[in-house]
Design an enzyme around this catalytic site. Structure first.
Site, PDB file in Angstrom:
ATOM      1  N   ASP A 190     -12.671 -20.851   0.970  1.00 29.49           N
ATOM      2  CA  ASP A 190     -13.167 -21.813   1.940  1.00 29.49           C
ATOM      3  C   ASP A 190     -13.212 -23.109   2.014  1.00 29.49           C
ATOM      4  OD1 ASP A 190     -14.693 -22.059   4.375  1.00 29.49           O
ATOM      5  OD2 ASP A 190     -16.658 -21.143   3.495  1.00 29.49           O
ATOM      6  N   GLN A 219     -19.293 -12.810   9.233  1.00 30.58           N
ATOM      7  CA  GLN A 219     -17.885 -13.210   8.566  1.00 30.58           C
ATOM      8  C   GLN A 219     -17.744 -12.123   7.685  1.00 30.58           C
ATOM      9  OE1 GLN A 219     -15.697 -15.738   9.799  1.00 30.58           O
ATOM     10  NE2 GLN A 219     -14.192 -14.180   8.714  1.00 30.58           N
TER      11      GLN A 219
END
Ligand code: CP
Ligand code: NVA
Length: 309
Positions: free
Chosen positions: A224, A139
């Site tokens: 996140d 990621q």
């Protein structure tokens, strides 16, 4: 592995590759992405097979690895805990010995990093971390490629992390150390990045009590979910602890005027990020998601074939 390509590498953490290997990978990603956009066939992994092992849910990781491997001429085998002997307590070491005799490359999404490392230690083929409790290197590879596409080099820049000191935060910190940028981090008390994970990257880390202060002057603001996979039992406590760690328009205004917003997705609008930010003009979350596929194609090419040209 290519005959003669004897130095087998795994990609278990961001720090498994060196600065100059990242420069190479970002350049290969640019070329591979351009070919894809031009509908040019590029199939250097014909006859190669990737096994993908998922012990946690996924949308992006599965689609990006699977589509990427097919585009490069290869095939994939998809395994989950529920439909393999992994869910019936076959030792991870035995699974690694068996699976790696039949495929060329393995991607694993699991819980403890130690489980991924045990698999890699008994694998005959390269192993890629598709997310563990501790790290999510593919990621961050995509995120940094996305930053470079939009803003150029990340060295010397400031990245603000707002929220949980989780697998994404710890991987950003490794990247800061290798690629030479500063990571501003603001987490609620008790949710800091693990001190062992900080290690010698401490010089790249600045911590802030206030999430707004962490965003000041940042070139990139990122966050996140408050509750990562595997931590669902803590959800109620986390909802209370993280209430002030929502990236909103006020926080974005403290960052540089040209600051980008990133989120690895899936996102919860109204929790870790306001809808006006993630759906606003500074957000590059869809590029980030697409770039997972392009960077991972470059990574798989590198792990299997070494440097091209
Ligand atoms: N960002 C990410 O890894 O997404 P998935 O959980 O959908 O794979
Ligand atoms: N930190 C999140 C990332 C999901 C892609 C998790 O581990 O669930």
């Amino acid at each position: 592995m290519k005959p003669g390509h004897s130095l087998m590498k795994h990609y278990l953490q961001f720090k498994d590759l060196r600065t100059e290997e990242y420069a190479y990978l970002f350049e290969r990603t640019r070329i591979i992405k351009r070919r894809f956009k031009n509908y040019e066939r590029y199939q250097p992994l014909a006859d190669r097979t990737l096994a993908m092992i998922f012990e946690k849910a996924s949308t992006r990781t599965r689609v990006s690895f699977e589509a990427g491997m097919y585009q490069m001429g290869g095939s994939v085998v998809h395994l989950t805990t529920g439909d393999s002997q992994l869910g019936r307590a076959e030792p991870i070491e035995d699974s690694a010995r068996v699976i790696s005799r039949m495929v060329d490359l393995v991607m694993i999404r699991t819980f403890e990093q130690s489980k991924l490392e045990a698999f890699a230690a008994h694998s005959r083929v390269p192993v890629i971390n598709g997310l563990t409790n501790e790290y999510h290197p593919c990621q961050i590879l995509a995120d940094i490629f996305t930053f470079i596409e939009h803003r150029g080099a990340i060295a010397g820049k400031v990245v603000a992390w707002v929220g949980d000191g989780n697998n994404m935060a710890a991987t950003w910190l490794q990247a800061a150390h290798i690629l030479g940028f500063t990571l501003h981090v603001s987490t609620p008390r008790g949710y800091e990045i693990d001190a062992q994970q900080v290690g010698d990257a401490a010089s790249c880390l600045k911590t802030f009590k206030s999430p707004a202060a962490a965003c000041e002057g940042a070139h990139l603001v990122t966050t996140d979910v408050w509750t990562s996979m595997g931590f669902e039992a803590e959800n109620a406590a986390r909802q209370a602890a993280f209430a002030d760690w929502c990236v909103d328009a006020q926080m974005m205004q403290l960052a540089r005027p040209d600051a980008l917003f990133m989120h690895c997705l899936p996102a919860h609008r109204g929790e870790e990020v306001a809808a006006e930010v993630i759906d606003g003009p500074q957000s590059v979350v869809w590029d980030e998601a697409e770039n997972r596929m392009h960077v991972q194609k470059a990574l798989m090419e590198y792990l299997l074939l070494g440097r091209i040209g």
